[in-house]
Design a protein around this motif. Sequence first.
Motif: not given
Length: 143
Positions: A62-66
């Motif tokens: 569920g981790r990511g970047v914009v």
Amino acid sequence: MTTSRPLPVPDDLSAPYWAAAARHELALARCARCARFDIPPGLTCSHCGTTDPAYRFERVSGRGVVRSWTIVRRASSVGFAGEVPYLLVDIELDEQPGLRMIGRLLDGPDTELAEGLAVQVAFEDIAAGTAIPAFTVAPRRPS
Ligand SMILES: [Zn+2]
């Protein structure tokens, strides 16, 4: 809990995604042939093209970047009329290069965003047994 927002209507292909979301887990379809995640899963894998992707749903971080974002100021359906303005973010998830997912950013429409800002999944419980994956700005990691 009541909402005027439209509720998801899971089908055979999306039911595991929504069941995981109800548990506040993000689970994505992974192709059995090429082992890549596919959003959204379809009749064919968008990566290897197989017509028999035999998807299995796996929990992801569920981790990511914009990568991009927009502020929604005019509701696209009456169910969202009371929710505007809100932010929609286009997220590249950590699990796989190019694995993109769009969702709301729950920190509010005035959040200062930048390309590459770290986010993590969060869930909106909008009805009994129904949660919608969304995102929040991740706490800053020590550098
Ligand atoms: Zn594939």
